[in-house]
Design a protein around this motif. Structure first.
Motif, short mmCIF file in Angstrom:
data_model
loop_
_atom_site.label_atom_id
_atom_site.label_comp_id
_atom_site.label_asym_id
_atom_site.label_seq_id
_atom_site.Cartn_x
_atom_site.Cartn_y
_atom_site.Cartn_z
N ARG A 17 22.06 14.62 -27.18
CA ARG A 17 22.29 15.00 -25.69
C ARG A 17 23.63 15.26 -25.84
O ARG A 17 24.47 14.65 -26.32
CB ARG A 17 21.85 14.03 -25.00
CG ARG A 17 22.76 12.67 -24.83
CD ARG A 17 22.13 11.86 -23.49
NE ARG A 17 20.66 11.89 -23.34
CZ ARG A 17 20.42 11.34 -22.31
NH1 ARG A 17 20.97 10.50 -21.44
NH2 ARG A 17 19.11 11.40 -22.02
N PRO A 19 26.88 17.25 -22.93
CA PRO A 19 27.10 17.96 -21.48
C PRO A 19 27.43 19.45 -21.80
O PRO A 19 28.02 19.59 -23.03
CB PRO A 19 28.39 17.24 -20.89
CG PRO A 19 28.59 16.62 -22.03
CD PRO A 19 27.77 16.20 -22.94
N GLN A 52 22.13 13.62 -15.06
CA GLN A 52 22.52 11.84 -15.25
C GLN A 52 23.05 11.59 -13.93
O GLN A 52 24.22 12.00 -13.54
CB GLN A 52 23.55 11.80 -16.37
CG GLN A 52 22.90 11.92 -17.90
CD GLN A 52 21.85 11.08 -18.10
OE1 GLN A 52 21.75 9.83 -17.93
NE2 GLN A 52 20.71 11.73 -18.76
N GLN A 74 25.86 14.45 -13.45
CA GLN A 74 26.53 15.24 -14.69
C GLN A 74 25.00 16.02 -15.39
O GLN A 74 24.32 15.21 -15.82
CB GLN A 74 27.21 14.35 -16.02
CG GLN A 74 27.62 15.27 -16.90
CD GLN A 74 28.56 14.44 -17.74
OE1 GLN A 74 28.65 13.56 -17.77
NE2 GLN A 74 29.10 15.07 -18.84
N GLU A 76 23.30 17.50 -18.66
CA GLU A 76 23.28 17.26 -19.87
C GLU A 76 22.08 18.05 -20.53
O GLU A 76 21.06 18.11 -19.91
CB GLU A 76 23.21 15.94 -20.23
CG GLU A 76 24.26 15.16 -20.03
CD GLU A 76 24.33 13.53 -20.76
OE1 GLU A 76 25.54 13.42 -21.32
OE2 GLU A 76 23.52 13.00 -20.81
#
Length: 80
Positions: A17, A19, A52, A74, A76
């Protein structure tokens, strides 16, 4: 271009994962271009986009805990 899009897929697979900002920075690309390539893999079902829900640090570095910036989640990209 085909090699770059495959490299982005492999990067997300390796990390598990990541961002958008990290992926774009790694490949030295604009976020908009990186996002388009990631959308290709999302449509293929290889990568998923998730949010998230956790507080993020203030991007303007004007406070220690953000309460007014609206940065509560956020996005991701996750290997499916």
């Amino acid at each position: 271009m085909a090699m770059l899009i495959t490299s982005i897929r492999d990067y997300v697979q390796l990390k598990g994962r990541a961002p958008l900002q990290d992926i774009a920075r790694h490949f030295q690309l604009p976020e908009s271009a990186t996002e388009q390539m990631l959308c290709f893999w999302i449509k293929k079902g290889v990568i998923k986009l998730i949010a998230q829900d956790q507080p993020l640090p203030c991007q303007a570095n004007q406070c220690r805990s953000c309460t007014s910036c609206g940065l509560t989640s956020q996005l991701e990209y996750v290997w499916a």
